[in-house]
Design a protein around this motif. Structure first.
Motif, PDB file in Angstrom:
ATOM      1  N   ASP A 155       0.229  -2.099   1.423  1.00 21.93           N
ATOM      2  CA  ASP A 155       1.465  -1.783   0.705  1.00 21.93           C
ATOM      3  C   ASP A 155       2.668  -1.725   1.635  1.00 21.93           C
ATOM      4  OD1 ASP A 155      -0.021   0.467  -1.748  1.00 21.93           O
ATOM      5  OD2 ASP A 155       0.430  -1.680  -1.857  1.00 21.93           O
ATOM      6  N   TYR A 156       2.426  -1.803   2.938  1.00 20.55           N
ATOM      7  CA  TYR A 156       3.506  -1.686   3.912  1.00 20.55           C
ATOM      8  C   TYR A 156       3.914  -3.064   4.411  1.00 20.55           C
ATOM      9  CZ  TYR A 156       2.509   3.275   3.886  1.00 20.55           C
ATOM     10  OH  TYR A 156       2.340   4.571   3.494  1.00 20.55           O
TER      11      TYR A 156
ATOM     12  N   GLU B 195      -6.933   2.702  10.313  1.00 21.67           N
ATOM     13  CA  GLU B 195      -7.108   3.713   9.272  1.00 21.67           C
ATOM     14  C   GLU B 195      -5.818   4.479   9.031  1.00 21.67           C
ATOM     15  OE1 GLU B 195      -9.871   6.814  10.249  1.00 21.67           O
ATOM     16  OE2 GLU B 195      -8.858   7.345  12.110  1.00 21.67           O
ATOM     17  N   PHE B 196      -5.721   4.981   7.831  1.00 19.88           N
ATOM     18  CA  PHE B 196      -4.574   5.795   7.426  1.00 19.88           C
ATOM     19  C   PHE B 196      -4.604   7.147   8.127  1.00 19.88           C
ATOM     20  CE2 PHE B 196      -1.462   7.673   4.700  1.00 19.88           C
ATOM     21  CZ  PHE B 196      -1.937   8.925   4.339  1.00 19.88           C
ATOM     22  N   VAL B 197      -3.435   7.598   8.575  1.00 19.41           N
ATOM     23  CA  VAL B 197      -3.298   8.924   9.177  1.00 19.41           C
ATOM     24  C   VAL B 197      -2.461   9.828   8.270  1.00 19.41           C
ATOM     25  CG1 VAL B 197      -2.399  10.252  11.124  1.00 19.41           C
ATOM     26  CG2 VAL B 197      -3.521   8.039  11.522  1.00 19.41           C
ATOM     27  N   GLY B 198      -1.274   9.398   7.926  1.00 19.98           N
ATOM     28  CA  GLY B 198      -0.397  10.200   7.084  1.00 19.98           C
ATOM     29  C   GLY B 198       0.770   9.373   6.597  1.00 19.98           C
ATOM     30  N   VAL B 199       1.483   9.922   5.624  1.00 23.78           N
ATOM     31  CA  VAL B 199       2.616   9.211   5.037  1.00 23.78           C
ATOM     32  C   VAL B 199       3.636  10.218   4.539  1.00 23.78           C
ATOM     33  CG1 VAL B 199       1.499   9.083   2.764  1.00 23.78           C
ATOM     34  CG2 VAL B 199       3.325   7.462   3.329  1.00 23.78           C
ATOM     35  N   MET B 200       4.900   9.817   4.618  1.00 22.17           N
ATOM     36  CA  MET B 200       5.976  10.598   4.027  1.00 22.17           C
ATOM     37  C   MET B 200       6.663   9.759   2.962  1.00 22.17           C
ATOM     38  SD  MET B 200       9.405  12.351   5.641  1.00 22.17           S
ATOM     39  CE  MET B 200       8.635  13.936   6.005  1.00 22.17           C
ATOM     40  N   ASN B 201       6.788  10.328   1.792  1.00 22.87           N
ATOM     41  CA  ASN B 201       7.563   9.711   0.721  1.00 22.87           C
ATOM     42  C   ASN B 201       9.029   9.904   1.063  1.00 22.87           C
ATOM     43  OD1 ASN B 201       9.160   9.547  -1.767  1.00 22.87           O
ATOM     44  ND2 ASN B 201       7.183   9.291  -2.786  1.00 22.87           N
ATOM     45  N   TRP B 202       9.722   8.785   1.267  1.00 22.74           N
ATOM     46  CA  TRP B 202      11.100   8.839   1.760  1.00 22.74           C
ATOM     47  C   TRP B 202      12.052   9.464   0.754  1.00 22.74           C
ATOM     48  CZ3 TRP B 202      10.979   8.358   6.620  1.00 22.74           C
ATOM     49  CH2 TRP B 202      12.085   8.010   7.380  1.00 22.74           C
TER      50      TRP B 202
ATOM     51  N   TYR C 265      -1.613   3.998  17.745  1.00 17.76           N
ATOM     52  CA  TYR C 265      -0.960   4.526  16.550  1.00 17.76           C
ATOM     53  C   TYR C 265       0.200   3.616  16.149  1.00 17.76           C
ATOM     54  CZ  TYR C 265      -3.617   8.840  16.673  1.00 17.76           C
ATOM     55  OH  TYR C 265      -4.644   9.762  16.632  1.00 17.76           O
ATOM     56  N   TYR C 266       0.252   3.324  14.854  1.00 21.43           N
ATOM     57  CA  TYR C 266       1.277   2.449  14.310  1.00 21.43           C
ATOM     58  C   TYR C 266       2.069   3.180  13.232  1.00 21.43           C
ATOM     59  CZ  TYR C 266      -1.627  -1.298  16.277  1.00 21.43           C
ATOM     60  OH  TYR C 266      -2.359  -2.109  17.115  1.00 21.43           O
ATOM     61  N   CYS C 267       3.364   2.976  13.218  1.00 16.46           N
ATOM     62  CA  CYS C 267       4.129   3.410  12.058  1.00 16.46           C
ATOM     63  C   CYS C 267       4.399   2.192  11.188  1.00 16.46           C
ATOM     64  CB  CYS C 267       5.427   4.100  12.448  1.00 16.46           C
ATOM     65  SG  CYS C 267       6.658   3.056  13.218  1.00 16.46           S
ATOM     66  N   ALA C 268       4.595   2.450   9.919  1.00 17.58           N
ATOM     67  CA  ALA C 268       4.785   1.377   8.964  1.00 17.58           C
ATOM     68  C   ALA C 268       5.771   1.821   7.897  1.00 17.58           C
ATOM     69  CB  ALA C 268       3.460   0.980   8.330  1.00 17.58           C
ATOM     70  N   ALA C 269       6.488   0.863   7.352  1.00 11.85           N
ATOM     71  CA  ALA C 269       7.479   1.164   6.318  1.00 11.85           C
ATOM     72  C   ALA C 269       7.286   0.218   5.148  1.00 11.85           C
ATOM     73  CB  ALA C 269       8.891   1.014   6.881  1.00 11.85           C
ATOM     74  N   GLY C 270       7.555   0.736   3.962  1.00  6.85           N
ATOM     75  CA  GLY C 270       7.400  -0.112   2.791  1.00  6.85           C
ATOM     76  C   GLY C 270       8.129   0.442   1.592  1.00  6.85           C
ATOM     77  N   ARG C 271       8.011  -0.283   0.500  1.00  8.09           N
ATOM     78  CA  ARG C 271       8.713   0.075  -0.736  1.00  8.09           C
ATOM     79  C   ARG C 271       7.937   1.046  -1.601  1.00  8.09           C
ATOM     80  NH1 ARG C 271      13.016  -3.096  -1.997  1.00  8.09           N
ATOM     81  NH2 ARG C 271      13.402  -4.890  -0.661  1.00  8.09           N
ATOM     82  N   TYR C 272       6.723   1.406  -1.219  1.00  8.28           N
ATOM     83  CA  TYR C 272       5.925   2.335  -2.000  1.00  8.28           C
ATOM     84  C   TYR C 272       6.019   3.717  -1.368  1.00  8.28           C
ATOM     85  CZ  TYR C 272       4.106  -1.914  -4.057  1.00  8.28           C
ATOM     86  OH  TYR C 272       3.995  -3.123  -4.683  1.00  8.28           O
ATOM     87  N   GLY C 273       6.225   4.729  -2.183  1.00 11.23           N
ATOM     88  CA  GLY C 273       6.564   6.041  -1.659  1.00 11.23           C
ATOM     89  C   GLY C 273       5.493   6.769  -0.891  1.00 11.23           C
ATOM     90  N   GLY C 274       4.270   6.746  -1.358  1.00 15.25           N
ATOM     91  CA  GLY C 274       3.288   7.609  -0.700  1.00 15.25           C
ATOM     92  C   GLY C 274       1.915   6.997  -0.612  1.00 15.25           C
TER      93      GLY C 274
ATOM     94  N   THR D 212      17.221  -0.209   6.127  1.00 18.03           N
ATOM     95  CA  THR D 212      16.444   1.015   5.911  1.00 18.03           C
ATOM     96  C   THR D 212      16.585   1.545   4.494  1.00 18.03           C
ATOM     97  OG1 THR D 212      18.267   2.329   6.791  1.00 18.03           O
ATOM     98  CG2 THR D 212      16.545   1.673   8.339  1.00 18.03           C
ATOM     99  N   SER D 213      17.600   1.099   3.763  1.00 26.86           N
ATOM    100  CA  SER D 213      17.753   1.542   2.368  1.00 26.86           C
ATOM    101  C   SER D 213      16.624   1.026   1.490  1.00 26.86           C
ATOM    102  CB  SER D 213      19.095   1.063   1.811  1.00 26.86           C
ATOM    103  OG  SER D 213      19.162  -0.355   1.844  1.00 26.86           O
ATOM    104  N   SER D 214      15.871   0.046   1.975  1.00 27.50           N
ATOM    105  CA  SER D 214      14.760  -0.498   1.198  1.00 27.50           C
ATOM    106  C   SER D 214      13.451   0.250   1.440  1.00 27.50           C
ATOM    107  CB  SER D 214      14.559  -1.977   1.565  1.00 27.50           C
ATOM    108  OG  SER D 214      14.162  -2.117   2.917  1.00 27.50           O
ATOM    109  N   ILE D 215      13.504   1.271   2.297  1.00 27.23           N
ATOM    110  CA  ILE D 215      12.291   2.031   2.629  1.00 27.23           C
ATOM    111  C   ILE D 215      12.082   3.161   1.637  1.00 27.23           C
ATOM    112  CG2 ILE D 215      11.173   3.489   4.339  1.00 27.23           C
ATOM    113  CD1 ILE D 215      12.683   1.979   6.498  1.00 27.23           C
ATOM    114  N   TYR D 216      10.884   3.235   1.081  1.00 26.68           N
ATOM    115  CA  TYR D 216      10.530   4.343   0.202  1.00 26.68           C
ATOM    116  C   TYR D 216       9.376   5.170   0.757  1.00 26.68           C
ATOM    117  CZ  TYR D 216      13.613   2.210  -3.192  1.00 26.68           C
ATOM    118  OH  TYR D 216      14.716   1.699  -3.810  1.00 26.68           O
ATOM    119  N   GLY D 217       8.690   4.635   1.738  1.00 30.51           N
ATOM    120  CA  GLY D 217       7.595   5.362   2.357  1.00 30.51           C
ATOM    121  C   GLY D 217       7.443   4.972   3.808  1.00 30.51           C
ATOM    122  N   MET D 218       7.148   5.956   4.633  1.00 30.00           N
ATOM    123  CA  MET D 218       6.877   5.708   6.047  1.00 30.00           C
ATOM    124  C   MET D 218       5.491   6.257   6.343  1.00 30.00           C
ATOM    125  SD  MET D 218       9.426   4.235   7.742  1.00 30.00           S
ATOM    126  CE  MET D 218       9.351   4.796   9.439  1.00 30.00           C
TER     127      MET D 218
END
Length: 123
Positions: A109-110, A46-53, A94-103, A28-34
């Motif tokens: 990008d996920y 389609e995109f719903v929302g994102v949090m910059n980790w 609904y899907y959640c996704a994690a990636g190295r890009y913040g927002g 999880t330390s590699s996550i910058y955006g959820m």
């Protein structure tokens, strides 16, 4: 690798609320955006929302602004999507996704995705 497990979907009536959860494990330390995405039958995801980790900022698509809120519990490595005043057009997987890009709003990008959870809103 990061594993994401979603929960909280269901069948509700228009105007009701639901809270989706997405628990992250692994690196999880590699996550910058959820991010949260959704896919309705016959439509593209389609995109719903994102949090910059890192800075805890959020961004939402226009159709859910003021109704949906993303939050996180650091201790549990869990991100939540609180959905209020649900509408039939919110019906989707609904899907959640994690990636190295913040927002980012761009799904490519996920790197890591949950299995999806069904949300059905009846009128």
């Amino acid at each position: 690798q990061v594993q994401l497990v979603e929960s909280g979907g269901g069948l509700v009536q228009a105007g009701d609320s639901l809270r989706l959860s997405c628990a992250a494990s692994g690196r999880t330390s590699s996550i910058y955006g959820m991010g949260w995405f959704r896919q309705a039958p016959g439509k593209e995801r389609e995109f719903v929302g994102v949090m910059n980790w890192l800075v805890h900022s959020t961004d939402y698509t226009n159709s859910v602004k003021g109704r949906f809120t993303i939050s996180r519990d650091n201790a549990k490595n869990t991100v939540y999507l609180q959905m209020n005043n649900l509408k039939p057009e919110d019906t989707a997987v609904y899907y959640c996704a994690a990636g190295r890009y913040g927002g980012t709003r761009w799904q490519y990008d996920y790197s890591f995705w949950g299995q999806g959870t069904q949300v059905t809103v009846s009128s």
